[in-house]
Design a protein around this motif. Structure first.
Motif: not given
Length: 309
Positions: A71-74, A61-68, A208-214
């Motif tokens: 994929n690697a952590e899951r 919906k036009g916003k970056l979808q971030t995840m707690i 550390i540089e967090p991933r964009e998805q985080k």
């Protein structure tokens, strides 16, 4: 754990018990689902999680979808939980338009060889989310699987969900977020070179540089634990953009580790956030910043000591 990702062309040969969902955070609600899944091991079924791939930088919906959890952590969480198969199914328009019964017949009963399916009460699937728990129940005998529906886990009167946890993270309520997760929120990353400001001020840090998805918590300083090569260390962690330092800075995760001076560059580390110390602040200059960081270090030591009692 067998990890199937990046392909829709696969077939599991062993009978499985399958649970489905995003499993973002693998929180206490997800853990309840998995506890039901494990019961079917007695029947000789392999345990399987079906989820969709989440591409880094995905817009919702036009916003970056971030995840707690990325994929690697899951993947790591589910492997540690003892799951036999993790399927991250690629999502495209063909999949989006798949009719609910086709999803059951082709993917669940067919490719996944599901003999049992475990879901939450509000699970939806198929084109325009037309499939639901009632349809899964209705078609169970036709496709030869048992159906288990698991009630939500409540925190007071509110359902524990990834959305609820993201709200607590956004407010800096890390202890509450950890309570809902059932474990300590963490950020994984490889140690990179920063501006070396910490070393200049007399307290070297690791960046550390967090991933964009985080999905990160509110910017600020946190009490932390750091896992390096399987060893646990105590520290304090700053998350934010360094507003006191001139220029534009990407969001970073910077940790001062007590009683450790080793060269950690390029090492893969895990930073666990256990408590909130203060919000991110902009100081008048480097000297005021140094004074506050020294105070943060002392506050962190005392908090770690209290937690250890």
């Amino acid at each position: 754990m067998q990890y199937i990702t990046g392909t829709r062309e696969f077939h599991i040969e062993e009978p499985t018990v399958v649970t489905l969902g995003k499993f973002d955070g693998l929180h206490r609600g997800h853990q309840k689902l998995l506890s039901e899944v494990y019961r079917f091991r007695e029947k000789g079924y392999k345990t399987a999680v079906f989820t969709f791939e989440t591409a880094p930088g995905t817009l919702m919906k036009g916003k970056l979808q971030t995840m707690i959890t990325t994929n690697a952590e899951r993947r790591e969480n589910l492997q540690q939980a003892g799951i036999d198969y993790l399927v991250e199914y690629p999502f495209n328009q063909d999949v989006a338009h798949m009719q609910p019964e086709e999803f059951i017949s082709h993917i669940l009963a067919g490719q996944m060889k599901a003999k049992a399916i475990v879901t939450g009460t509000d699970f939806h699937f198929g084109y325009q989310r037309q499939g639901d728990v009632e349809l899964l129940k209705k078609l169970a005998s036709k496709y030869g699987y048992e159906m288990v529906v698991v009630d939500k886990v409540l925190d007071g009167e509110r359902e524990i969900s990834s959305t609820y946890i993201r709200e607590e993270l956004a407010a800096g309520n890390i202890k509450k977020a950890n309570e809902l997760l059932g474990y300590t929120y963490m950020i994984h990353g490889r140690v990179i070179h920063g501006r070396h400001l910490g070393s200049t001020l007399g307290f070297p840090t690791v960046n550390i540089e967090p991933r964009e998805q985080k999905h990160l918590p509110a910017f600020g300083v946190y009490l932390s634990e750091v896992v390096i090569d399987g060893e646990l260390y105590k520290g304090i962690t700053n998350i934010g953009r360094k507003p006191t330092i001139e220029g534009q800075h990407p969001v970073g995760v910077e940790t001062y580790i007590y009683d450790l001076s080793a060269d950690l560059y390029d090492k893969w580390i895990e930073v666990r956030l256990t408590d909130f110390i203060r919000p991110e602040l902009k100081f008048s200059g480097v000297e005021e910043l140094k004074e506050r960081v020294l105070a943060d270090k002392e506050a962190g030591r005392k908090m770690h000591e209290r937690a250890a009692r």
